[in-house]
Design a protein around this motif. Structure first.
Motif, PDB file in Angstrom:
ATOM      1  N   GLY A 222     -50.782  23.788 -55.389  1.00 50.77           N
ATOM      2  CA  GLY A 222     -50.372  22.996 -54.227  1.00 50.77           C
ATOM      3  C   GLY A 222     -50.445  21.497 -54.447  1.00 50.77           C
ATOM      4  O   GLY A 222     -50.781  20.761 -53.525  1.00 50.77           O
ATOM      5  N   VAL A 223     -50.161  21.046 -55.681  1.00 51.69           N
ATOM      6  CA  VAL A 223     -50.205  19.601 -55.915  1.00 51.69           C
ATOM      7  C   VAL A 223     -48.863  18.976 -55.515  1.00 51.69           C
ATOM      8  O   VAL A 223     -47.846  19.652 -55.450  1.00 51.69           O
ATOM      9  CB  VAL A 223     -50.571  19.238 -57.383  1.00 51.69           C
ATOM     10  N   ASP A 224     -48.884  17.664 -55.237  1.00 50.14           N
ATOM     11  CA  ASP A 224     -47.663  16.969 -54.824  1.00 50.14           C
ATOM     12  C   ASP A 224     -46.960  16.301 -55.991  1.00 50.14           C
ATOM     13  O   ASP A 224     -45.781  15.991 -55.917  1.00 50.14           O
ATOM     14  CB  ASP A 224     -47.994  15.883 -53.784  1.00 50.14           C
ATOM     15  N   GLY A 225     -47.701  16.031 -57.039  1.00 46.49           N
ATOM     16  CA  GLY A 225     -47.070  15.343 -58.160  1.00 46.49           C
ATOM     17  C   GLY A 225     -48.036  15.221 -59.313  1.00 46.49           C
ATOM     18  O   GLY A 225     -49.224  15.511 -59.183  1.00 46.49           O
TER      19      GLY A 225
ATOM     20  N   PHE B  83     -38.096  15.678 -72.058  1.00 46.50           N
ATOM     21  CA  PHE B  83     -38.677  14.994 -70.898  1.00 46.50           C
ATOM     22  C   PHE B  83     -37.755  15.136 -69.689  1.00 46.50           C
ATOM     23  O   PHE B  83     -38.209  15.414 -68.574  1.00 46.50           O
ATOM     24  CB  PHE B  83     -38.928  13.510 -71.202  1.00 46.50           C
ATOM     25  N   ASP B  84     -36.451  14.957 -69.912  1.00 47.65           N
ATOM     26  CA  ASP B  84     -35.508  15.092 -68.795  1.00 47.65           C
ATOM     27  C   ASP B  84     -35.560  16.500 -68.197  1.00 47.65           C
ATOM     28  O   ASP B  84     -35.444  16.686 -66.986  1.00 47.65           O
ATOM     29  CB  ASP B  84     -34.079  14.773 -69.257  1.00 47.65           C
ATOM     30  N   ARG B  85     -35.730  17.494 -69.078  1.00 52.49           N
ATOM     31  CA  ARG B  85     -35.837  18.879 -68.591  1.00 52.49           C
ATOM     32  C   ARG B  85     -37.079  19.044 -67.710  1.00 52.49           C
ATOM     33  O   ARG B  85     -37.031  19.645 -66.646  1.00 52.49           O
ATOM     34  CB  ARG B  85     -35.943  19.843 -69.784  1.00 52.49           C
ATOM     35  N   LEU B  86     -38.182  18.463 -68.174  1.00 50.46           N
ATOM     36  CA  LEU B  86     -39.419  18.536 -67.397  1.00 50.46           C
ATOM     37  C   LEU B  86     -39.232  17.873 -66.034  1.00 50.46           C
ATOM     38  O   LEU B  86     -39.608  18.426 -64.993  1.00 50.46           O
ATOM     39  CB  LEU B  86     -40.553  17.839 -68.171  1.00 50.46           C
ATOM     40  N   LEU B  87     -38.620  16.691 -66.054  1.00 52.48           N
ATOM     41  CA  LEU B  87     -38.405  15.946 -64.812  1.00 52.48           C
ATOM     42  C   LEU B  87     -37.524  16.761 -63.856  1.00 52.48           C
ATOM     43  O   LEU B  87     -37.829  16.871 -62.659  1.00 52.48           O
ATOM     44  CB  LEU B  87     -37.743  14.606 -65.153  1.00 52.48           C
ATOM     45  N   GLY B  88     -36.476  17.356 -64.401  1.00 52.59           N
ATOM     46  CA  GLY B  88     -35.577  18.171 -63.579  1.00 52.59           C
ATOM     47  C   GLY B  88     -36.311  19.347 -62.958  1.00 52.59           C
ATOM     48  O   GLY B  88     -36.184  19.621 -61.761  1.00 52.59           O
TER      49      GLY B  88
ATOM     50  N   SER C 239     -38.866  21.720 -58.017  1.00 56.76           N
ATOM     51  CA  SER C 239     -39.899  22.403 -57.224  1.00 56.76           C
ATOM     52  C   SER C 239     -40.705  21.421 -56.381  1.00 56.76           C
ATOM     53  O   SER C 239     -41.813  21.716 -55.962  1.00 56.76           O
ATOM     54  CB  SER C 239     -40.806  23.235 -58.129  1.00 56.76           C
ATOM     55  N   GLY C 240     -40.119  20.254 -56.142  1.00 57.90           N
ATOM     56  CA  GLY C 240     -40.735  19.326 -55.190  1.00 57.90           C
ATOM     57  C   GLY C 240     -41.919  18.545 -55.734  1.00 57.90           C
ATOM     58  O   GLY C 240     -42.690  17.963 -54.978  1.00 57.90           O
TER      59      GLY C 240
END
Ligand code: GLC
Length: 500
Positions: free
Chosen positions: A35-38, A72-77, A82-83
């Protein structure tokens, strides 16, 4: 709530024993479930790793040990899908000595980037002033080729950038834009107060010069620079944030770094991280912080552990019951709490034998790898770069996830409670009268009310209660939903919600 990942230690997928970007991506499921936000990722840029990434040699490239920009872009996407927000670590005070700006700077006294760093003649055959470096020794290194000294508040491999030079400001703003354009949600700014330096570089008072000098730089020139940095973030759509590491001790000194809502969005408050296991001391520090951060722009940030300090369970004598009480307080304060990867598992520092120590600052123990399961490799493809933390056979993400009573489930329940209740994350904070050794406070936002009672002592206590409260979360499972009668077990904590 934001979650700090130290990528080297999170999860290795390619077998070299060092965690990587694909490992972070594989860990997203755990973070969603928790349940983390970021997330905040400690540095992943190209680096000779003298300070494990806090010595950046190319701000716009990923170090091959972690992966590449595509990954990195894949991770960011995936994170965004998933918010989850993604914050990078931005290291504005210094670069690596192998960064092309410094390589050029040291090449001659006339180099175009000479003034991007601090080059000075010596004094009386020694360095230009008495400043000390964070990891010991003096903050100046002699460079024979051009016959001058250069400044480094950390390692000699981390020369300080001179933010009084417009070229540095422009180049470092460019770095922010490079990542903001890629879609990152913001940054954790490393020792960002240090970019403001007294241009005369005066000697420090003798008493301070003998201790850690990094903590005493608090110069007004930081503030216009921070406003410039904020303007870069504000020129982007969406909420882009900057949370600053400002190592200045008391919360009163942190408040100015928020400016008038036009400098840092958030500033780490380390006052609980530095507190001992003492309810009175925690109460004092929270009261002091609340008094210092009264402006609506000064949103507090709480933290108990990170990659620079022994983990809090280790600091509290290795006791999980204390770590549970601490988590209950951390996640019920006003502001944004930061979790350091592994604290949700109740990890302890690894005992790193002398021969295996690699960090110049002696911080290896808290950087031990995260165990993901109870198999032989604990989810890691290779043998990790640092030894496993203690209890590794029984304390891993999969095992604790299967156990409702584990500390991992406590974190999850606290995070869910925090999300459900505006009082808990954003409401007012008021200290309640409590027996000695107990920290108690009320949280309120309009009709929404909560109370938190935390017993730091080992003996059970009876607390005053006006009735009408139910236990929403208890630091030990089995208390949930019970009517609160004021009885608190030794080293236990409860979050209360109004009955009915
Ligand atoms: C910050 C980082 C620490 C690093 C230092 C120099 O304090 O958290 O890990 O060594 O800055 O960049």
């Amino acid at each position: 709530m934001l979650y700090q990942i130290y990528p080297r230690s999170f999860l290795d997928t390619d077998g070299d024993g060092v965690g990587d970007i694909e490992g972070v991506r594989a860990g997203l499921d755990h973070l969603r479930w928790l349940g983390v936000d970021g997330v905040w990722l400690s540095p992943i840029y190209r680096s000779p790793m003298a300070d494990f990434g806090y010595d950046v040699s190319d701000h716009c490239a990923i170090d091959p040990v972690f992966g590449d920009l595509e990954g990195f872009d894949r991770l960011l996407g995936d994170a965004h899908a998933s918010g989850l927000r993604v914050l990078l670590d931005w290291v504005p005070n210094h670069t690596s000595d192998r960064h092309r700006w410094f390589v050029e700077s040291r090449s001659s006294r006339d180099a175009a980037t000479r003034e991007w760093y601090f080059w000075r003649d010596g004094r009386d055959g020694g360095p230009p002033n008495n400043w000390r470096a964070a990891f010991g020794g003096r903050a100046w290194t002699w460079d024979g080729a051009t016959g001058q000294w250069y400044l480094h508040l950390f390692l000699p491999e981390q020369p300080d950038l001179n933010w009084a030079h417009p070229g540095v400001v422009e180049a470092m703003h460019g770095v922010l834009r490079f990542w903001l354009d890629r879609g990152v949600d913001g940054f954790r700014a490393d020792v960002v107060h240090l970019i403001g330096k007294d241009p005369t570089l005066p000697d420090q008072p003798r008493a301070l010069a003998e201790t850690d000098l990094v903590g005493v730089h608090d110069h007004p020139s930081a503030h216009p620079l921070l406003r410039g940095i904020r303007a870069v973030l504000d020129s982007y759509q969406g909420d882009r944030v900057m949370v600053g590491e400002v190592n200045l001790g008391t919360p009163v000194l942190l408040a100015p770094y928020y400016g008038a809502g036009d400098e840092l969005h958030m500033v780490f408050n380390f006052s609980l991280l530095w507190a001992s296991w003492d309810a009175g001391q925690w109460a004092e520090r929270i009261v002091e912080s609340e008094a210092a951060l009264t402006s609506p722009d000064a949103w507090p940030v709480w933290v108990l552990s990170n990659h620079d300090t022994p983990r809090h369970r280790t600091r509290y004598g290795g006791r999980e019951d204390r770590a549970r009480v601490a988590a209950t307080v951390l996640l019920t304060l006003r502001g944004t709490p930061f979790l350091y990867a592994g604290e949700e598992l109740g990890l302890l520092d690894a005992d790193v034998p002398e021969a295996a120590r690699v960090d110049p600052g002696g911080r290896d123990g808290c950087r031990a790898p995260i165990p993901w399961d109870d198999g032989p490799g604990h989810g890691w493809a290779g043998v990790p770069w640092l030894p496993w933390p203690p209890e590794v056979g029984e304390r891993d993400a999969a095992t604790l996830r299967a156990d409702e009573g584990s500390i991992l489930h406590l974190y999850r329940r606290l995070l869910a409670a925090r999300r459900r209740s505006e009082a808990l994350h954003a409401g007012t904070w008021r200290l309640l009268d409590a027996p000695p050794g107990v920290l108690a406070y009320a949280r309120e936002a309009g009709e929404d009310r909560r109370q938190v009672w935390a017993n730091f002592g080992d003996e059970p206590v009876v607390c005053p209660t006006d009735g009408g409260w139910l236990v929403e979360v208890g630091s030990l499972d089995g208390e949930r939903g019970l009517a609160w009668d004021g009885r608190l077990r030794g080293t236990g904590a409860v979050v209360l919600a109004p009955a009915g």
